[in-house]
Design a protein around this motif. Sequence first.
Motif: not given
Length: 216
Positions: A20-24, A28-35, A57-58, A109-118
């Motif tokens: 995930a680290q390498e793909v993200f 970026g984080v807009d990938v599928m878990l299948d990827d 995962l994020v 962005s607030r699309a992912y990891g909202r709790r931790r990012v906030a």
Amino acid sequence: MTKPLRRDAELNRQRILKAAQEVFAARGVDVMLDDIAHHAGLGVGTVYRRFPTREDLVEALFDTRLAEIVSWADEGLAHADPWTGLTGFVEQATAAMAADRGLRDIAFSRAYGRRRVAEIREMLAPRVEALVTRCQEAGVVRTDAAGVDLVLTQFMVAALLEYAEPVAPGLWRRYLTLILDGLRYGTTPLPVPPPEVENMDRIAENWRPPRRAGSG
């Protein structure tokens, strides 16, 4: 008490996080878990058992990286020279964003990891304000600047990274230097006040970096 994972399950978890680290970082984080599963060489079901959603995962992956940014701000505040402390923090944070597209997506962005990012934003805002105030008290930063200005300059540099980094790696350093020099030596009065800190989440929600083919 959480039961520890079996050795093979823990190894799979680490493989998933590494993949995930390498793909993200690359896409970026807009990938599928299948990827992620394909990159890790694991079955999709294995990934979903460990991380039922992309959000899970994020958060697991970027929790440490976001906390690292806060630690860099603390290092800047502890530096004997206020200006070096401020620029060191900004350069470290920007270099991390340049190297990791996923981190940019999470930070702005607030699309992912909202709790931790906030939580991180709440921790970071007073530190960045203190970095700027400390420099103003030392007479090395213009008096009409604010901590939130530094945050918004990161949005500008992030946009540059999206467009220019694939073509001209490292170009962001040129424009970050121009921005920092304006912060230090600018004399033209700023025509409007900085935005309220409370509005930063709303600004972040409007962050829509372009997506390349194959990213989602």
